[in-house]
Design a protein around this motif. Structure first.
Motif, PDB file in Angstrom:
ATOM      1  N   LEU A 116       0.828  -1.204   0.000  1.00 49.87           N
ATOM      2  CA  LEU A 116       0.000   0.000   0.000  1.00 49.87           C
ATOM      3  C   LEU A 116       0.865   1.257   0.000  1.00 49.87           C
ATOM      4  CD1 LEU A 116      -2.798  -1.040   2.546  1.00 49.87           C
ATOM      5  CD2 LEU A 116      -3.031  -0.725   0.065  1.00 49.87           C
ATOM      6  N   ALA A 117       1.943   1.211   0.793  1.00 48.20           N
ATOM      7  CA  ALA A 117       2.835   2.362   0.844  1.00 48.20           C
ATOM      8  C   ALA A 117       3.488   2.592  -0.512  1.00 48.20           C
ATOM      9  CB  ALA A 117       3.904   2.152   1.913  1.00 48.20           C
ATOM     10  N   GLY A 118       3.896   1.475  -1.175  1.00 51.38           N
ATOM     11  CA  GLY A 118       4.514   1.585  -2.496  1.00 51.38           C
ATOM     12  C   GLY A 118       3.541   2.122  -3.521  1.00 51.38           C
ATOM     13  N   PHE A 119       2.266   1.712  -3.439  1.00 44.31           N
ATOM     14  CA  PHE A 119       1.234   2.183  -4.356  1.00 44.31           C
ATOM     15  C   PHE A 119       0.999   3.679  -4.183  1.00 44.31           C
ATOM     16  CE2 PHE A 119      -3.333   2.760  -5.408  1.00 44.31           C
ATOM     17  CZ  PHE A 119      -3.230   2.502  -6.770  1.00 44.31           C
ATOM     18  N   ALA A 120       0.954   4.135  -2.915  1.00 47.80           N
ATOM     19  CA  ALA A 120       0.755   5.555  -2.629  1.00 47.80           C
ATOM     20  C   ALA A 120       1.909   6.384  -3.173  1.00 47.80           C
ATOM     21  CB  ALA A 120       0.615   5.770  -1.115  1.00 47.80           C
ATOM     22  N   LEU A 121       3.127   5.859  -3.021  1.00 43.75           N
ATOM     23  CA  LEU A 121       4.298   6.572  -3.518  1.00 43.75           C
ATOM     24  C   LEU A 121       4.261   6.671  -5.037  1.00 43.75           C
ATOM     25  CD1 LEU A 121       7.014   7.890  -2.912  1.00 43.75           C
ATOM     26  CD2 LEU A 121       8.089   5.636  -3.054  1.00 43.75           C
ATOM     27  N   ALA A 122       3.814   5.610  -5.692  1.00 45.61           N
ATOM     28  CA  ALA A 122       3.718   5.614  -7.154  1.00 45.61           C
ATOM     29  C   ALA A 122       2.734   6.668  -7.639  1.00 45.61           C
ATOM     30  CB  ALA A 122       3.298   4.228  -7.655  1.00 45.61           C
ATOM     31  N   LEU A 123       1.693   6.911  -6.863  1.00 51.39           N
ATOM     32  CA  LEU A 123       0.719   7.942  -7.227  1.00 51.39           C
ATOM     33  C   LEU A 123       1.307   9.334  -7.052  1.00 51.39           C
ATOM     34  CD1 LEU A 123      -2.578   6.553  -5.651  1.00 51.39           C
ATOM     35  CD2 LEU A 123      -1.955   6.606  -8.072  1.00 51.39           C
ATOM     36  N   LEU A 124       2.164   9.496  -6.055  1.00 49.27           N
ATOM     37  CA  LEU A 124       2.732  10.803  -5.760  1.00 49.27           C
ATOM     38  C   LEU A 124       3.813  11.212  -6.754  1.00 49.27           C
ATOM     39  CD1 LEU A 124       3.073  10.667  -1.881  1.00 49.27           C
ATOM     40  CD2 LEU A 124       1.518  12.121  -3.194  1.00 49.27           C
ATOM     41  N   VAL A 125       4.589  10.273  -7.271  1.00 48.43           N
ATOM     42  CA  VAL A 125       5.721  10.600  -8.146  1.00 48.43           C
ATOM     43  C   VAL A 125       5.310  11.380  -9.385  1.00 48.43           C
ATOM     44  CG1 VAL A 125       7.508   9.612  -9.623  1.00 48.43           C
ATOM     45  CG2 VAL A 125       7.239   8.783  -7.297  1.00 48.43           C
ATOM     46  N   PRO A 126       4.289  10.947 -10.142  1.00 45.33           N
ATOM     47  CA  PRO A 126       3.908  11.722 -11.314  1.00 45.33           C
ATOM     48  C   PRO A 126       3.472  13.131 -10.956  1.00 45.33           C
ATOM     49  CG  PRO A 126       2.958   9.529 -11.413  1.00 45.33           C
ATOM     50  CD  PRO A 126       3.517   9.701 -10.038  1.00 45.33           C
ATOM     51  N   ALA A 127       2.801  13.297  -9.839  1.00 49.30           N
ATOM     52  CA  ALA A 127       2.341  14.631  -9.451  1.00 49.30           C
ATOM     53  C   ALA A 127       3.523  15.552  -9.231  1.00 49.30           C
ATOM     54  CB  ALA A 127       1.499  14.532  -8.181  1.00 49.30           C
ATOM     55  N   CYS A 128       4.585  15.012  -8.597  1.00 52.80           N
ATOM     56  CA  CYS A 128       5.769  15.838  -8.369  1.00 52.80           C
ATOM     57  C   CYS A 128       6.503  16.095  -9.676  1.00 52.80           C
ATOM     58  CB  CYS A 128       6.708  15.139  -7.382  1.00 52.80           C
ATOM     59  SG  CYS A 128       5.995  14.955  -5.729  1.00 52.80           S
ATOM     60  N   ALA A 129       6.626  15.052 -10.496  1.00 49.88           N
ATOM     61  CA  ALA A 129       7.408  15.166 -11.723  1.00 49.88           C
ATOM     62  C   ALA A 129       6.777  16.129 -12.701  1.00 49.88           C
ATOM     63  CB  ALA A 129       7.553  13.781 -12.356  1.00 49.88           C
ATOM     64  N   PHE A 130       5.443  16.193 -12.704  1.00 55.50           N
ATOM     65  CA  PHE A 130       4.768  17.018 -13.687  1.00 55.50           C
ATOM     66  C   PHE A 130       4.127  18.256 -13.079  1.00 55.50           C
ATOM     67  CE2 PHE A 130       4.847  12.752 -15.523  1.00 55.50           C
ATOM     68  CZ  PHE A 130       5.429  13.016 -16.751  1.00 55.50           C
ATOM     69  N   ALA A 131       4.578  18.644 -11.881  1.00 54.08           N
ATOM     70  CA  ALA A 131       4.062  19.871 -11.272  1.00 54.08           C
ATOM     71  C   ALA A 131       4.372  21.050 -12.178  1.00 54.08           C
ATOM     72  CB  ALA A 131       4.718  20.075  -9.898  1.00 54.08           C
ATOM     73  N   GLN A 132       3.422  21.939 -12.346  1.00 50.32           N
ATOM     74  CA  GLN A 132       3.580  23.062 -13.270  1.00 50.32           C
ATOM     75  C   GLN A 132       4.649  24.029 -12.783  1.00 50.32           C
ATOM     76  OE1 GLN A 132       0.546  26.385 -13.879  1.00 50.32           O
ATOM     77  NE2 GLN A 132       0.155  25.101 -15.661  1.00 50.32           N
ATOM     78  N   ASP A 133       5.537  24.438 -13.684  1.00 48.20           N
ATOM     79  CA  ASP A 133       6.562  25.403 -13.347  1.00 48.20           C
ATOM     80  C   ASP A 133       5.909  26.752 -13.045  1.00 48.20           C
ATOM     81  OD1 ASP A 133       9.788  25.727 -13.834  1.00 48.20           O
ATOM     82  OD2 ASP A 133       8.699  27.591 -14.193  1.00 48.20           O
ATOM     83  N   SER A 134       6.502  27.493 -12.110  1.00 51.67           N
ATOM     84  CA  SER A 134       5.923  28.769 -11.672  1.00 51.67           C
ATOM     85  C   SER A 134       5.786  29.778 -12.800  1.00 51.67           C
ATOM     86  CB  SER A 134       6.781  29.369 -10.556  1.00 51.67           C
ATOM     87  OG  SER A 134       6.828  28.521  -9.433  1.00 51.67           O
ATOM     88  N   PHE A 135       6.620  29.671 -13.846  1.00 49.12           N
ATOM     89  CA  PHE A 135       6.582  30.649 -14.936  1.00 49.12           C
ATOM     90  C   PHE A 135       5.483  30.355 -15.955  1.00 49.12           C
ATOM     91  CE2 PHE A 135      10.756  31.427 -13.254  1.00 49.12           C
ATOM     92  CZ  PHE A 135      10.913  32.796 -13.403  1.00 49.12           C
ATOM     93  N   THR A 136       4.998  29.131 -15.978  1.00 43.73           N
ATOM     94  CA  THR A 136       3.993  28.754 -16.966  1.00 43.73           C
ATOM     95  C   THR A 136       2.682  29.510 -16.744  1.00 43.73           C
ATOM     96  OG1 THR A 136       4.909  26.546 -17.277  1.00 43.73           O
ATOM     97  CG2 THR A 136       2.597  26.853 -17.849  1.00 43.73           C
ATOM     98  N   GLY A 137       2.206  30.158 -17.823  1.00 40.06           N
ATOM     99  CA  GLY A 137       0.951  30.897 -17.746  1.00 40.06           C
ATOM    100  C   GLY A 137       1.031  32.205 -18.515  1.00 40.06           C
ATOM    101  N   THR A 138      -0.060  32.936 -18.506  1.00 34.23           N
ATOM    102  CA  THR A 138      -0.124  34.250 -19.152  1.00 34.23           C
ATOM    103  C   THR A 138      -0.019  35.325 -18.086  1.00 34.23           C
ATOM    104  OG1 THR A 138      -1.466  33.436 -20.988  1.00 34.23           O
ATOM    105  CG2 THR A 138      -1.554  35.797 -20.540  1.00 34.23           C
ATOM    106  N   TRP A 139       0.852  36.295 -18.343  1.00 31.31           N
ATOM    107  CA  TRP A 139       1.146  37.353 -17.379  1.00 31.31           C
ATOM    108  C   TRP A 139       0.733  38.701 -17.955  1.00 31.31           C
ATOM    109  CZ3 TRP A 139       3.174  35.752 -12.716  1.00 31.31           C
ATOM    110  CH2 TRP A 139       3.676  34.451 -12.682  1.00 31.31           C
TER     111      TRP A 139
END
Length: 262
Positions: free
Chosen positions: A6-29
């Protein structure tokens, strides 16, 4: 074993979220015009006996007769026309090979202490953006000169529109792309080599991008191997605003402003 799975499954879910977190500069300013500040030497005009001079970079000296006059060394235009609107205002029209690229009107207040500048950018005859700002007089012109003559220091921004007022960044890992409504764009690798800066599909110099910190990027713009502008952007800790510091190498002037994420 079940807890480990279960712990390994939870970690697997978290990794993509961290890896693909949006960069702070992305967007329209979008630019906040009231935040604009400028430092460096003042703008100096002379206008007397039908001759106009500006300490632009490079300097401009032409007849103020409303006709197109050739100039050299300027980025994006090769003729200038200066028209005297009245005793307190002049209008300048810049063209590249006969096509209008920008117009600006400089109007001095009745007391002669302040002035308003209105600038419009064009592409193929269509306005793509504009700005309006105030200036403060810091030096008088020669006796008998037009009201615009003298030294002027930037006061504050009033309004901005079009590509001048907003731009869009997309950052994924070390890949970055930029575009604005004025037709400027590039695609580059952060901390990589210089790439073409495109303007409406045509190359207009080069740009390279470096990351100076998690929330800081610096663009370096060049033409003919010479640096024309450095732009340092710092995103706020909450990611809602970005402070930009533009330093013009040719003029030595520095402009700072704040943009809000849309």
């Amino acid at each position: 074993m079940k807890r480990l799975l279960l712990a390994g499954f939870a970690l697997a879910l978290l990794v993509p979220a961290c890896a693909f977190a949006q960069d702070s500069f992305t967007g329209t300013w979008k630019l906040d015009p009231a935040s604009v500040q400028r430092s460096g030497k003042p703008l100096v005009f002379s206008l007397k006996d039908g001759m106009y001079h500006c300490n632009c970079t490079p300097p401009v000296s032409v007849k103020a007769d409303g006709e197109d006059h050739p100039v050299s060394g300027h980025d994006g235009f090769n003729t200038v026309a200066v028209k005297v609107v009245d005793d307190h205002a002049i209008q300048e029209t810049d063209k590249q090979d006969g096509k209008v690229v920008s117009t600006s009107t400089f109007t001095v207040a009745a007391d002669g202490k302040t002035a308003t500048s209105e600038f419009t950018d064009y592409h193929d005859g269509v306005a793509t953006g504009g700005t309006k700002a105030t200036f403060k007089r810091v030096g008088k012109g020669a006796p008998g000169s037009h009201a615009v003559a003298g030294s002027w220091q930037f006061g504050r921004g009033i309004s901005a529109s079009g590509g001048i007022s907003s731009n869009t960044y997309k950052v994924a890992g070390n890949d970055i792309s930029y575009s604005d409504e004025s037709g400027n764009s590039y695609t580059a690798t952060i901390d990589g080599k210089a790439v073409p800066l495109m303007n409406h599909g045509k190359q207009d110099g080069t740009v390279s991008v470096k990351r100076l910190g998690k929330l800081t990027l610096r663009e370096t713009y060049q033409k003919d191997g010479k640096t024309t502008l450095t732009s340092t952007m710092v995103v706020s800790a909450d990611g809602k605003s970005m402070k930009t510091t533009n330093h013009s190498e040719p003029s030595g002037r520095t402009t700072t402003f704040v943009s809000d994420k849309q």
